[in-house]
Design a protein around this motif. Structure first.
Motif, short mmCIF file in Angstrom:
data_model
loop_
_atom_site.label_atom_id
_atom_site.label_comp_id
_atom_site.label_asym_id
_atom_site.label_seq_id
_atom_site.Cartn_x
_atom_site.Cartn_y
_atom_site.Cartn_z
N THR A 60 0.84 -1.20 0.00
CA THR A 60 0.00 0.00 0.00
C THR A 60 0.88 1.25 0.00
OG1 THR A 60 -1.60 -1.23 1.29
CG2 THR A 60 -1.90 1.14 1.22
N ALA A 62 3.71 1.81 -1.39
CA ALA A 62 4.20 2.15 -2.73
C ALA A 62 3.06 2.64 -3.61
CB ALA A 62 4.88 0.95 -3.36
N ALA A 63 1.86 2.05 -3.40
CA ALA A 63 0.72 2.44 -4.24
C ALA A 63 0.34 3.89 -4.00
CB ALA A 63 -0.47 1.53 -3.97
N VAL A 64 0.40 4.35 -2.74
CA VAL A 64 -0.05 5.72 -2.47
C VAL A 64 1.07 6.74 -2.60
CG1 VAL A 64 -1.87 4.99 -0.87
CG2 VAL A 64 0.40 5.54 0.02
N CYS A 65 2.27 6.29 -2.91
CA CYS A 65 3.39 7.24 -3.01
C CYS A 65 3.26 8.04 -4.31
CB CYS A 65 4.72 6.51 -2.99
SG CYS A 65 6.10 7.62 -3.28
N PRO A 66 3.15 9.36 -4.21
CA PRO A 66 2.99 10.15 -5.43
C PRO A 66 4.30 10.29 -6.20
CG PRO A 66 3.06 11.60 -3.53
CD PRO A 66 3.10 10.20 -3.00
N ALA A 67 5.41 9.94 -5.56
CA ALA A 67 6.70 10.21 -6.20
C ALA A 67 7.39 8.95 -6.71
CB ALA A 67 7.61 10.94 -5.21
N ASP A 68 6.71 7.83 -6.70
CA ASP A 68 7.31 6.56 -7.12
C ASP A 68 8.60 6.27 -6.35
OD1 ASP A 68 5.35 6.42 -9.00
OD2 ASP A 68 6.60 7.16 -10.65
N SER A 90 4.32 11.92 3.43
CA SER A 90 3.77 11.06 4.49
C SER A 90 2.53 10.27 4.09
CB SER A 90 3.42 11.86 5.76
OG SER A 90 4.58 12.36 6.33
N ASN A 91 2.25 10.18 2.83
CA ASN A 91 1.13 9.32 2.41
C ASN A 91 1.37 7.89 2.86
OD1 ASN A 91 -0.58 11.05 1.18
ND2 ASN A 91 -0.35 10.24 -0.89
N ASN A 94 0.88 7.21 6.55
CA ASN A 94 -0.51 7.16 6.99
C ASN A 94 -1.32 6.05 6.35
OD1 ASN A 94 -0.56 9.43 8.82
ND2 ASN A 94 -0.09 10.65 7.03
N ALA A 95 -0.85 5.50 5.25
CA ALA A 95 -1.68 4.50 4.57
C ALA A 95 -1.26 3.07 4.88
CB ALA A 95 -1.66 4.74 3.07
N CYS A 96 -0.02 2.85 5.28
CA CYS A 96 0.44 1.48 5.53
C CYS A 96 -0.47 0.83 6.58
CB CYS A 96 1.88 1.48 6.01
SG CYS A 96 2.36 -0.07 6.81
#
Ligand code: SF4
Ligand code: SF4
Lengths: 220, 370
Positions: A60, A62-68, A90-91, A94-96
């Motif tokens: 999750t 990696a999926a929510v990371c906007p910067a790859d 910090s996406n 907070n999402a992990c």
């Protein structure tokens, strides 16, 4: 490292912090401990909970990371954020679903457990597992694990509607095929006004302070 | 958020995990359109900037073409990148916050400050390590200087002419305009710097490369995680461009132009490769990092707005805006964290999530805490 596996068995954790000290000696995150150690119910129990990155098959974070910035290697290790890319949003923190990544405001970057990639990629054990006296953190083959104790290592977790499978195994009683994450049955000791449940007793082991959202307040 | 009327969890479903959609490998239409539009714009700018190719140096046409292509590639990849749900969300929010009425002037100030700290001064790298920062600054300024000189030269926007009145002096011609208020003697310190600007850039880059390489061959962590295409290749390319570029000057100054033809060809090839690598390799982070400034806005706005509380421990742990945004993008990524007891697993703070793993292990084993 194909047949080597990482097993976590928090029930065995004795809160000795050896893993934290060892973790901070690892080369991939020099001087900082990437392992989390939580008190479960400070007022009522000595039980502690170690948390390493579970290295999800479909992370999750990696999926929510906007910067790859978070990459998963071919051998299934989810790497810490790439320094040139991480933009510190910090996406991932907070999402992990397991609450693993940490954001360090000073360097404006997220860092997390990468299973001591400098070590495990050349066949060595991760620092934490190599020092854990109670084998709450254990690294080895499945046979090695089974020759030492009972329980079934499982790597499937149900967060409500979401199933997450991981590279790291959690030790469950025989017959369990995964772990359903229940919240209701764990609401008890939390609201006692003087429970220090949320004070981090290991804060002094954090070389870099974590900025609280309040400190950003008023800057705009 | 907590729902006490739902004591037990529903039985586990034996469904396969939902796959996170991966980026399509087929050409992205929007990326293609934007890429072409920007490449066309640059071509038009080259046409007019060089006064309909009058000022254009045919010998540099290859560089110009490669640059136009690189721009196409960068824009293409940027547009594809912006379409990823989390990136799109930050992009959207960033502009929304920036254009908030009544805050625009203040935002501009914040933008300039964050731009300075993050993009120019790169303070966060200095906090990571001084040596790393020095290496990065050397390479950064080397590339900036080189780009600032070569791009206008190859586009035919800039050239040097000797002054009619005083032939030993040079004058800058910018887009056909002679800047005769600014002439400089060819044989002066300033003249030397301007004429050797590219060599200065190359020396800066080489210094940076040496520092980086030192770390890359000694540091255990780097050794374990670096990949040739991502971490070594950019250094090899920068090295090749810098060295062949300096050899041009060396051939000119010390070898009476020997091997000049071969060196120009090799240099041109290295530059083409660098430009082609720009959109697809590690150098792309140059463009991605701009988002860092936007994130700063996002965080400041989030900290000033309402905060979300953890459904278990009631602690404030995230801005309401970020929590809402995360809950919006997760389904787009194929992740469904809806949870009957807490509404959504994302309503729990990271600390409670960590504890809940152990708590649930205890529950499954039927053990009590000691
Ligand atoms: S446990 Fe969290 S940080 Fe680790 S891979 Fe999974 S989502 Fe990412
Ligand atoms: S903090 Fe860094 S690694 Fe995490 S999601 Fe944001 S950019 Fe990605």
């Amino acid at each position: 490292m194909s047949d080597m596996r990482f097993f976590v068995d928090p029930i065995r954790c004795i809160g000795c912090k050896a893993c934290m000290q060892a973790c901070s000696e690892c080369d991939t995150h020099k001087g900082k401990s990437m392992i989390h150690l939580e008190y479960i119910e400070r007022g009522a129990s000595t039980q502690t909970a170690p948390m390493v990155c579970m290295h999800c098959d479909l992370p999750t974070c990696a999926a929510v990371c906007p910067a790859d910035a978070i990459k998963r290697t071919e051998d299934g290790v989810v790497q810490s954020s790439q320094a040139p890319r991480c933009i510190g949003c910090s996406n991932c923190v907070n999402a992990c679903p397991f609450g693993v990544p940490r954001y360090y405001p000073e360097i404006d970057q997220m860092l997390k457990c990468d299973m001591c990639y400098d070590r495990t990629s050349v066949g060595k054990k991760p620092m934490c597992a190599s020092v854990c006296p109670s084998e709450a953190l254990f690294y080895g083959t499945l046979e090695e694990f089974q020759s030492r104790r009972g329980g079934t290592p499982q790597n499937s977790f149900q967060f409500g509607e979401q199933t997450i499978t991981t590279k790291v195994f959690l030790v469950l009683p025989d017959g369990e095929i995964g772990l359903d994450m229940d919240v209701i049955s764990h609401m008890d000791a939390r609201f006692e006004p003087d429970a220090f449940d949320h004070l981090d007793p290991f804060a002094h082991l954090e070389p870099l302070p974590m900025e609280q959202p309040q400190t950003l307040r008023g800057r705009l | 958020m907590l729902n006490p009327n739902v004591p037990a969890l529903p039985p586990r479903r034996d469904t396969e995990p939902v796959l996170v959609p991966v980026m399509d490998v087929t050409l992205d239409r929007r990326g293609l359109l934007y890429g072409l539009a920007f490449a066309t714009l640059l071509t038009v700018a080259v046409y007019f900037g060089s006064q309909r190719f009058h000022g254009f140096d045919g010998a540099l046409a290859g560089y110009c073409f490669a640059t136009v292509f690189a721009l196409f590639g960068v824009v293409y990849r940027y547009v594809v990148w912006l379409q990823r749900p989390p990136t799109r969300m930050y992009w959207k929010r960033g502009w929304q916050l920036f254009w908030q009425p009544g805050h625009r002037l203040q935002n501009l100030g914040l933008f300039l400050r964050a731009g300075w700290e993050k993009l120019i001064e790169q303070r966060f790298i200095r906090k990571r390590s001084r040596k790393r920062w020095l290496a990065h600054q050397l390479i950064f300024w080397g590339c900036i200087i080189a780009i600032a000189i070569t791009f206008p030269l190859t586009f035919g926007w800039l050239r040097f002419e000797s002054d009619f009145a005083k032939p030993s002096d040079y004058m800058i011609v910018l887009m056909g305009q002679r800047l005769d208020f600014f002439t400089f003697p060819a044989r002066s310190a300033l003249g030397w710097l301007i004429m050797h600007g590219l060599n200065v850039a190359a020396v800066l880059c080489l210094g940076g490369i040496a520092l980086v390489l030192g770390r890359r061959i000694r540091d255990e962590a780097e050794l374990a995680t670096q990949r040739f295409d991502n971490d070594i290749m950019p250094l090899v390319l920068l090295f090749a461009v810098s060295v062949t570029g300096m050899m041009l000057t060396a051939s000119n100054m010390f070898l009476e132009g020997k091997f000049y033809y071969w060196i120009t060809t090799t240099h041109a090839v290295t530059v083409y490769l660098w430009l082609l690598y720009l959109p697809f390799g590690k150098f792309f982070h140059i463009f991605q990092r701009i988002a860092n400034v936007g994130v700063w806005f996002y965080k400041a706005a989030g900290a000033n707005g309402p905060q979300a509380r953890c459904a278990r421990c009631d602690a404030e742990y995230i801005s309401q805006m970020q929590q809402d945004d995360l809950k919006t993008i997760l389904p787009d990524l194929g992740l469904d964290y809806t949870h009957s007891q807490v509404g959504n697993w994302q309503n729990l703070c990271p600390s409670c999530r960590r504890k809940l793993l152990t708590l649930n292990q205890f529950r499954a084993t039927g053990k009590e805490f000691m």
